[in-house]
Design an enzyme around this catalytic site. Structure first.
Site, PDB file in Angstrom:
ATOM      1  N   ASP A  63       0.822  -1.200   0.000  1.00 57.98           N
ATOM      2  CA  ASP A  63       0.000   0.000   0.000  1.00 57.98           C
ATOM      3  C   ASP A  63       0.863   1.260   0.000  1.00 57.98           C
ATOM      4  O   ASP A  63       2.091   1.216  -0.025  1.00 57.98           O
ATOM      5  CB  ASP A  63      -0.916  -0.014   1.232  1.00 57.98           C
ATOM      6  CG  ASP A  63      -2.067   0.974   1.092  1.00 57.98           C
ATOM      7  OD1 ASP A  63      -2.423   1.316  -0.055  1.00 57.98           O
ATOM      8  OD2 ASP A  63      -2.582   1.426   2.123  1.00 57.98           O
ATOM      9  N   LYS A  64       0.195   2.373   0.046  1.00 59.83           N
ATOM     10  CA  LYS A  64       0.825   3.688   0.039  1.00 59.83           C
ATOM     11  C   LYS A  64       1.916   3.773   1.108  1.00 59.83           C
ATOM     12  O   LYS A  64       1.673   3.491   2.280  1.00 59.83           O
ATOM     13  CB  LYS A  64      -0.231   4.764   0.282  1.00 59.83           C
ATOM     14  CG  LYS A  64       0.314   6.181   0.366  1.00 59.83           C
ATOM     15  CD  LYS A  64      -0.804   7.173   0.632  1.00 59.83           C
ATOM     16  CE  LYS A  64      -0.254   8.591   0.776  1.00 59.83           C
ATOM     17  NZ  LYS A  64      -1.320   9.564   1.083  1.00 59.83           N
TER      18      LYS A  64
END
Length: 433
Positions: free
Chosen positions: A152-153
């Site tokens: 993810d980010k």
């Protein structure tokens, strides 16, 4: 009129119409010379030689036309930006390392250029280096692309592995890396079987979570105290709790949109422990390592978050057992900053193909030193500097005193908040379902 007269008349008519030229289609009957005719026919051998020369001239013209057409087609392909020569495509795997800061995760979001991902830069580099045609970048299924894990980010990786089909151009690694930013590197390449899929063939994944040790200080301690040092007793307490995760458990409370009776919510953890702490830039850090077959969205961050909450005194140890039951528990989720995909494992593939004399085992021992150097140069400094300036862990710790473990994730977020699906650009600590 007799047969001999007919033959003589046919030959005279042909001579009157001009020089004989071969034509496509059935060959005309060659009539023998007739007695009494004014002109003798050419010998049979001479006529055959003349016909052969005519056919050779026609075939040569045909070859010239074909070669011209092929050259025109190649020229048009090069003008259109396609590969001018057809190299054989081969299935390979790439060992990747990257710092996730500034990226919205690993997986490319087709049709969304607003959020840059690691795969956006990777695909661009593959096209520019001549490894894949441009239309393969637009539709990654055309090159059979697959990654071992979605991150993810802000999440980094030191041992991500992707599989795909490429043209094996000369100096391929140098060419790809020359078109990548310094925070993304291709560390290795290996040929694999034609049907290889990096996600499906991956037996296990190892992540680590790097955090400042003041996260384990008791709740009565100042969360802003960077001089905190982890004691041996507290480290043993942390490792005893982390060891409880080993084995198979129902982790439906450690992800979103998973019911307690869904079989896919059960995951097998091979190992989880915290290493000895170390000091960087005046702040003490520790690394938690976890190895499992696969992980669901947010699972690792919630596993860390719950242990931190228990060690600090915001939840009893019984909360671990309760979280594996059917009752809904709102498990706190630690920040994503310190999460790193360290390596992926292919034990079954290596046993079957790693010793067949045709394929290399996917163990990456030769690339280990380069992966370690990348962590020291890009991953650790990014985590440390971001934590010092943004204080993501300290801010998250300040929410624990008001955290309601009995509330559902949806109720805690608010009635109008949509719980994200794991397929909507979510974290994907491992191979999210």
């Amino acid at each position: 009129m007799g047969l001999s007269s007919l033959r003589a008349a046919a030959w005279a008519l042909r001579r009157a119409s001009g020089p004989w030229t071969p034509r496509l289609g059935p060959r005309l009957l060659c009539l023998p010379p007739m007695a009494g005719n004014g002109e003798a026919l050419a010998p049979v051998g001479a006529r055959q030689e003349q016909g052969t020369k005519a056919r050779s001239g026609w075939q040569g013209a045909a070859r010239t036309w074909e070669e011209t057409a092929q050259q025109a087609k190649k020229l048009k392909s090069s003008e259109d930006g396609e590969q001018p020569r057809k190299l054989p495509k081969r299935k390979i795997v790439l060992l990747m390392a990257y710092s996730g800061k500034g990226y919205h995760g690993m997986q490319r979001n087709a049709g969304s250029s607003q959020f840059k991902t690691i795969e956006d830069d990777l695909v661009s580099a593959l096209v520019r280096s001549g490894c894949i045609p441009e239309n393969h970048g637009e539709d990654m299924r055309k090159m059979s692309f697959q990654r071992c894990a979605r991150t993810d980010k802000g999440v980094s990786a030191a041992g991500q592995v992707v599989s795909l089909k490429v043209w094996l151009v000369d100096d391929i690694l140098d060419k790809i890396n020359s078109h990548l930013p310094s925070q993304i590197r291709i560390l290795g390449l290996k040929r694999v079987t034609g049907g290889f899929n990096s996600k499906n063939k991956c037996d296990a994944r190892t992540y680590f979570y790097m955090l400042p040790t003041f996260a384990f200080a008791h709740k009565d301690h100042d969360v802003q105290d960077e001089t905190y040092r982890l004691s041996a007793d507290t480290l043993r307490h942390v490792n005893r709790l982390l060891a409880c995760y080993k084995g198979t458990h129902n982790f439906h409370n450690f992800t979103s949109q998973k019911g307690p009776r869904e079989p896919s919510a059960r995951r097998y953890i091979l190992d989880m422990f915290c290493e000895e702490p170390f000091v960087r830039e005046g702040m003490e850090f520790a690394v938690i390592k976890v190895k499992g077959q696969s992980f669901m969205t947010h699972q690792i961050r919630k596993m860390v978050g719950l242990v931190v909450a228990i060690v600090k005194g915001y939840a009893p140890e019984s909360e671990l057992e309760r979280s594996w039951g059917e009752a809904k528990v709102d498990v706190p989720k630690a920040p994503g900053l310190g999460l790193v995909l360290e390596r992926v494992h292919f034990e079954k593939y290596n046993q079957r193909f790693g010793r067949d004399g045709l394929h290399e085992p996917l163990d990456w021992a030769r690339e280990e030193a380069e992966a370690t150097a990348f962590k020291e140069q890009h991953i650790y400094p990014t985590i440390i500097s971001t934590e010092r300036h943004e204080r993501s862990m300290a801010q998250w710790l300040s929410t624990l005193p008001v955290h309601n473990f009995s509330a559902t994730a949806l109720a805690a977020a608010g009635p109008d908040t949509k719980v994200p699906s794991p397929l909507e650009g979510s974290e994907g600590d491992g191979d999210s379902d």
